[in-house]
Design a protein around this motif. Structure first.
Motif, short mmCIF file in Angstrom:
data_model
loop_
_atom_site.label_atom_id
_atom_site.label_comp_id
_atom_site.label_asym_id
_atom_site.label_seq_id
_atom_site.Cartn_x
_atom_site.Cartn_y
_atom_site.Cartn_z
N GLU A 205 0.83 -1.21 0.00
CA GLU A 205 0.00 0.00 0.00
C GLU A 205 0.86 1.25 0.00
O GLU A 205 0.56 2.23 -0.70
CB GLU A 205 -0.92 0.00 1.22
N ALA A 206 1.94 1.24 0.78
CA ALA A 206 2.81 2.41 0.87
C ALA A 206 3.51 2.68 -0.46
O ALA A 206 3.56 3.82 -0.94
CB ALA A 206 3.83 2.20 1.97
N ILE A 207 4.06 1.64 -1.07
CA ILE A 207 4.76 1.82 -2.35
C ILE A 207 3.80 2.30 -3.41
O ILE A 207 4.10 3.23 -4.19
CB ILE A 207 5.44 0.50 -2.76
N GLU A 208 2.62 1.70 -3.47
CA GLU A 208 1.63 2.10 -4.48
C GLU A 208 1.17 3.54 -4.27
O GLU A 208 0.96 4.29 -5.24
CB GLU A 208 0.44 1.15 -4.44
N ALA A 209 1.05 3.97 -3.01
CA ALA A 209 0.63 5.34 -2.72
C ALA A 209 1.68 6.35 -3.18
O ALA A 209 1.36 7.39 -3.77
CB ALA A 209 0.35 5.51 -1.23
N VAL A 210 2.94 6.04 -2.92
CA VAL A 210 4.02 6.94 -3.33
C VAL A 210 4.09 7.02 -4.85
O VAL A 210 4.20 8.10 -5.44
CB VAL A 210 5.37 6.48 -2.75
N ASP A 211 4.03 5.88 -5.51
CA ASP A 211 4.09 5.88 -6.97
C ASP A 211 2.91 6.64 -7.58
O ASP A 211 3.07 7.40 -8.55
CB ASP A 211 4.10 4.44 -7.50
N ALA A 212 1.73 6.45 -7.03
CA ALA A 212 0.55 7.12 -7.57
C ALA A 212 0.65 8.64 -7.44
O ALA A 212 0.20 9.38 -8.33
CB ALA A 212 -0.71 6.61 -6.86
N ALA A 213 1.23 9.09 -6.35
CA ALA A 213 1.30 10.53 -6.09
C ALA A 213 2.48 11.22 -6.78
O ALA A 213 2.49 12.45 -6.90
CB ALA A 213 1.39 10.78 -4.58
N THR A 214 3.45 10.44 -7.24
CA THR A 214 4.67 11.03 -7.80
C THR A 214 4.97 10.55 -9.22
O THR A 214 6.08 10.73 -9.71
CB THR A 214 5.88 10.72 -6.90
N ASP A 215 3.99 9.96 -9.87
CA ASP A 215 4.18 9.43 -11.23
C ASP A 215 5.34 8.45 -11.30
O ASP A 215 6.14 8.47 -12.24
CB ASP A 215 4.38 10.57 -12.23
N CYS A 216 5.44 7.60 -10.29
CA CYS A 216 6.48 6.55 -10.24
C CYS A 216 7.89 7.14 -10.38
O CYS A 216 8.77 6.54 -11.02
CB CYS A 216 6.24 5.50 -11.32
N TYR A 217 8.12 8.30 -9.77
CA TYR A 217 9.42 8.97 -9.96
C TYR A 217 10.57 8.24 -9.28
O TYR A 217 11.69 8.24 -9.78
CB TYR A 217 9.36 10.41 -9.45
N ALA A 218 10.32 7.63 -8.13
CA ALA A 218 11.41 6.97 -7.39
C ALA A 218 12.05 5.89 -8.26
O ALA A 218 11.36 5.13 -8.94
CB ALA A 218 10.90 6.36 -6.10
N SER A 219 13.38 5.83 -8.23
CA SER A 219 14.09 4.81 -8.99
C SER A 219 13.78 3.42 -8.45
O SER A 219 13.68 2.46 -9.22
CB SER A 219 15.59 5.07 -8.95
N TYR A 220 13.65 3.31 -7.14
CA TYR A 220 13.33 2.03 -6.52
C TYR A 220 12.98 2.25 -5.06
O TYR A 220 13.15 3.35 -4.52
CB TYR A 220 14.51 1.04 -6.64
N PHE A 221 12.51 1.19 -4.43
CA PHE A 221 12.17 1.20 -3.01
C PHE A 221 12.98 0.13 -2.29
O PHE A 221 13.45 -0.83 -2.90
CB PHE A 221 10.68 0.93 -2.80
N MET A 222 13.12 0.30 -0.97
CA MET A 222 13.84 -0.66 -0.15
C MET A 222 13.12 -0.83 1.18
O MET A 222 12.19 -0.10 1.52
CB MET A 222 15.28 -0.19 0.10
N ILE A 223 13.58 -1.83 1.93
CA ILE A 223 13.21 -2.01 3.34
C ILE A 223 14.50 -1.85 4.14
O ILE A 223 15.53 -2.41 3.76
CB ILE A 223 12.64 -3.41 3.62
N ASN A 224 14.45 -1.11 5.24
CA ASN A 224 15.61 -1.10 6.13
C ASN A 224 15.16 -1.11 7.59
O ASN A 224 14.00 -0.86 7.90
CB ASN A 224 16.55 0.08 5.85
N CYS A 225 16.09 -1.47 8.45
CA CYS A 225 15.86 -1.48 9.90
C CYS A 225 14.79 -2.49 10.31
O CYS A 225 13.94 -2.20 11.15
CB CYS A 225 15.52 -0.09 10.40
#
Length: 311
Positions: A205-225
């Protein structure tokens, strides 16, 4: 060998190592205090800069020995206005320290020879990464993080990454602030022991929300910690998974609340952690950025590289 900024989305072609466990090792293994868990104050002294450079050089040597590229993170995770104010740093101070951080990373990278390297200018959350008390709107987050992002965008950083992000709106604001500069962007979410963000959303849900709001601008996503046990069950074949390219795992299986109260370092089992990340990489080949977060050191990074490359 530095990679051109335009190459950032293509780094999933081979294994890249990443590392963000320095602070816990400094505190627990070296017995040093890091007020506010911030490492950027080390940039102010000769000994501090030497320590930071030694960590980066050791990390590069693991990459060379195992034949993996490296992503070198700047020590700027908490070098933002609200997190730095209690330590006595002004916005002017922070701008200088953010620049100084990338200068140091660039200097160390120049010693790496032909090893594929990426410099990531880190930004971090405005509030507690594990239990944010007040959530910003995406626009508020964009305005807030633009101060640090604009400084990093003027340096030799190849990409700007938001780490340990706890809720989608802040991630959206981070990406939009980075997008405004034209720099590549990356977001790394943290998850709890149930695989969900601290604010309750699923990772998908988080990744899809970010992509929807930013036209998939992020090069990629990660998990940390987070430890692999906390999120391995949520990794699936759903479309959003193709946007997840990296994991920087905790050595410990403890929850974030338990880690906050810990008086001794839980460094887990480096061999087991390496095997777990290699298995994830084997099952999801697009997840090719692998590394360690809290509780890890070069033993863990070495085992992660050995296991992933030979898997």
């Amino acid at each position: 060998m530095a990679l051109h900024r335009d190459s950032i989305p293509q780094i999933n072609g081979g294994v890249f190592l990443d590392y963000a466990g320095m602070e816990t090792e400094i505190i627990f293994s070296k017995g040093m205090e890091l007020p506010g868990f911030a490492s950027y104050p080390l940039l102010e002294t000769k000994d501090g800069r030497k320590m930071l450079a030694e960590y980066m050089r050791a990390f590069i040597e693991v990459g060379k020995s195992q034949g993996a590229g490296v992503i070198i993170e700047s020590p700027t995770w908490l070098a933002n206005r609200d997190r730095a104010a209690p330590l006595g740093y002004s916005p002017k101070d922070l701008a200088a320290l953010n620049r100084s951080a990338i200068e140091l990373v660039s200097k160390v990278r120049s010693e790496a020879g032909d090893l594929p390297t990426i410099i990531c200018g880190i930004i971090g959350p405005r509030d507690d990464a594990y239990a944010p008390t007040e959530q910003m709107t995406a626009k508020e987050a964009e305005t807030y993080h633009a101060e640090q992002v604009n400084v990093l965008a003027e340096t030799e950083a190849d990409i700007i990454g938001g780490y340990t992000v706890a809720y989608p709106a802040e991630a959206i604001g981070m990406v939009q602030a980075i997008k405004n500069t034209g720099m590549p962007a990356m977001i790394s979410f943290t998850v709890e022991t149930n695989g969900r963000l601290p604010t309750g959303e699923t990772l998908g849900e988080a990744i899809e929300a970010v992509d929807a709001a930013t036209d998939c601008y992020a090069s990629y996503f990660m998990i940390n910690c987070a430890h692999p046990d906390h999120f391995v069950d949520i990794l699936s074949d759903e479309p959003w998974m193709q946007r997840l390219r990296g994991i920087m795992a905790n050595a410990s299986r403890c929850s974030h609340a338990e880690l906050d109260e810990a008086t001794e370092l839980d460094d887990g089992d480096p061999v087991e952690l390496g095997q777990q990340l290699a298995e994830i990489h084997g099952n999801h080949s697009q997840i090719s950025i692998l590394g360690g977060c809290c509780g890890t050191d070069m033993r863990h990074i070495d085992q992660i590289a050995k296991s992933a490359i030979t898997n």
